[in-house]
Design a protein around this motif. Structure first.
Motif, PDB file in Angstrom:
ATOM      1  N   GLN A 124       0.813  -1.211   0.000  1.00 43.87           N
ATOM      2  CA  GLN A 124       0.000   0.000   0.000  1.00 43.87           C
ATOM      3  C   GLN A 124       0.849   1.265   0.000  1.00 43.87           C
ATOM      4  OE1 GLN A 124      -3.549  -0.531   2.840  1.00 43.87           O
ATOM      5  NE2 GLN A 124      -2.219  -2.231   3.393  1.00 43.87           N
ATOM      6  N   ASN A 132      -4.797   5.977  -2.644  1.00 41.60           N
ATOM      7  CA  ASN A 132      -4.949   5.826  -1.195  1.00 41.60           C
ATOM      8  C   ASN A 132      -5.947   6.837  -0.630  1.00 41.60           C
ATOM      9  OD1 ASN A 132      -3.403   3.601  -0.326  1.00 41.60           O
ATOM     10  ND2 ASN A 132      -1.497   4.754  -0.533  1.00 41.60           N
ATOM     11  N   THR A 136      -9.314   5.630   1.466  1.00 41.63           N
ATOM     12  CA  THR A 136      -9.603   6.112   2.822  1.00 41.63           C
ATOM     13  C   THR A 136     -10.824   7.025   2.839  1.00 41.63           C
ATOM     14  OG1 THR A 136      -7.963   7.883   2.496  1.00 41.63           O
ATOM     15  CG2 THR A 136      -7.217   5.883   3.607  1.00 41.63           C
ATOM     16  N   PRO A 229      -2.788   3.935   4.729  1.00 36.49           N
ATOM     17  CA  PRO A 229      -2.038   3.906   3.478  1.00 36.49           C
ATOM     18  C   PRO A 229      -0.683   3.221   3.607  1.00 36.49           C
ATOM     19  CG  PRO A 229      -1.920   6.093   4.455  1.00 36.49           C
ATOM     20  CD  PRO A 229      -2.892   5.292   5.287  1.00 36.49           C
TER      21      PRO A 229
END
Length: 488
Positions: A124, A132, A136, A229
């Motif tokens: 990630q 990312n 999120t 992340p």
């Protein structure tokens, strides 16, 4: 069919609204010049086109939503919106070199929107920043509830929001009327969510995170999603201060946001602690953290200060269904990870961004059990169930008992389904409970060094179903399976 037409019309509106969320990763992509902005733009246009076509085709279906429509719409939304979210996710991951199957991508999208936080993606840290941000951000908009956000907009389009609120809201708060208008309530809850989120992002930044890291971790902290992340999660920072900041905001997000709304509206901040559910939630989180810290110190796992640091952080993280980690806690003494997983089912409030049974249901269940024990000794005693100063209606007690029964049956059936695939019992139990509680982590073979991507496709669909059932609070989905529902 008219019922489905009315629902499909509103679903088309929701898809159009959801497509606007892609503006954030698109702007970040343009700023970073990572080349993904075209994929986000194309995905947004496709989602908006599908939603717009659905709405236009059924635009004359303008009857008010009934309770049955709310249940159908909420269920379909939590199935269809992850499908829309998976399109840009799949395209961007393929561009970044992660070619995933539909099963994996849909699992990832469901995990994000339901704030579970389980992931099938490895590496990630190497993903483009805009990707990312999208992963999120999905957790953040799913945290308070996409439909609660929609309730602030749909009445402007002459679509009633009260039935959506009752179908979408968690636990007994669905019967709470905070303001005369549902739109005002939805705006108020999202206003509080935005305000605390802004303070959280600022706190992370001041505590040492880079701005984009602070933004992404705010998204996943306030939503109690826990998706990071970084592959190492909070271990990447190795900062007691950042862990303390995350701990504070995880506790805040685990409490009922309507309490903050009422406190701001009426200026009665003392009501926060006087609320029995909020008080029980905080006591469970901090008391559980102290217990885990004591066990880690007594077992010689850590020195006293380290035991307090890691014990409190991971207890709050797992119990609030967030799932952040700074050490490989599944390999602690077996009592601890199992205790944390069980605690994740009850240590969040209704009206919060957490999953699980919710603390208010456990309080009602405990008080009902106490009343039945009293009746064994004093059969003629009149002892109402009280929650704070309010008498709990018997209908609500029966609803809680039904939910607990269906919750237990769901976990049992899903665990048995995984055992058919020869998955070991501890892992089967942990991944099912993690999925239904929307926690995304658990003991067993799925430690920090083993990911969900190593499960088979069938096992992943079981987990996906568990996450959806957990987010729908199970009863909505089960209601759709009842023949009586469709005869009305």
């Amino acid at each position: 069919m008219k019922d489905l037409a009315i629902v499909a019309r509103v679903l088309g509106m929701l898809l159009c609204m959801f497509s606007a969320a892609l503006a954030l990763p698109l702007v970040v992509s343009l700023a970073q010049q990572d080349g993904l902005w075209r994929l986000y733009a194309a995905s947004g246009l496709m989602i908006a086109a599908c939603g717009g076509a659905l709405w236009w085709r059924l635009r004359r279906q303008s009857r008010d939503l009934l309770p049955r429509h709310g249940i159908i719409l909420v269920t379909l939304s939590w199935v269809v919106l992850p499908l829309a979210a998976s399109l840009p996710l799949w395209l961007a991951l393929a561009w970044a070199g992660h070619v995933l199957s539909f099963t994996h991508v849909y699992f990832e999208a469901v995990s994000a929107l339901t704030t579970t936080g389980a992931t099938v993606i490895e590496g990630q840290d190497a993903l483009p920043l805009s990707l990312n941000i999208w992963r999120t951000f999905l957790q953040w908009i799913g945290g308070m509830g996409i439909l609660i956000m929609a309730m602030a907009v749909l009445p402007m389009l002459r679509v009633g929001g009260s039935q959506l609120f009752r179908a979408e809201a968690a636990g007994p708060i669905k019967d709470t009327k905070l303001t005369p208008r549902i739109t005002e309530t939805a705006n108020g809850m999202w206003g509080v969510y935005l305000a605390i989120s802004a303070v959280c992002a600022l706190a992370f930044w001041l505590a040492g995170m880079q701005p984009m890291d602070a933004l992404m971790h705010m998204f996943t902290t306030m939503s109690l999603g826990g998706l990071s992340p970084h592959d190492a999660s909070f271990a990447w920072f190795d900062s007691p201060l950042l862990e303390a900041v995350a701990l504070v905001f995880m506790v805040l997000a685990s409490c009922n946001f309507t309490l903050y709304f009422v406190a701001l509206r009426r200026g009665k901040w003392f009501a926060l602690w006087r609320d029995p559910e909020a008080r029980a939630t905080v006591i469970a989180l901090l008391g559980g953290g102290l217990l885990v810290s004591l066990i880690l110190w007594a077992k010689g796992v850590y020195a006293p200060l380290d035991a307090l640091r890691y014990g409190m952080f991971h207890t709050v993280s797992v119990a609030t269904t967030t799932g952040f980690a700074s050490v490989d806690y599944p390999h602690w003494p077996v009592f601890v990870p199992v205790f944390l997983l069980l605690l994740s089912g009850v240590a969040t409030s209704a009206g919060s961004t957490g999953g699980g049974i919710k603390m208010v249901r456990m309080l009602i269940l405990i008080k009902q059990a106490r009343r039945e024990l009293t009746r064994l000794v004093h059969p003629r005693a009149m002892q109402p169930v009280l929650l704070g100063r309010n008498v709990v209606d018997n209908r609500m007690i029966f609803s809680v008992l039904a939910f607990i029964l269906v919750y237990g049956a769901t976990v049992f059936v899903l665990v048995m389904a995984l055992l058919l695939t020869d998955l070991d019992p501890l892992t089967a139990f942990s991944v099912v409970l993690s999925s239904v509680n929307c926690t995304g982590t658990g003991p067993g073979t799925l430690g920090m060094d083993v990911g969900y991507g190593q499960l088979s496709n069938f096992q992943m669909w079981i987990c996906t179903l568990g996450m959806l059932l957990g987010r729908l609070e199970i009863l909505s989905f089960v209601t759709l399976l009842s023949p009586a529902f469709w005869r009305g």
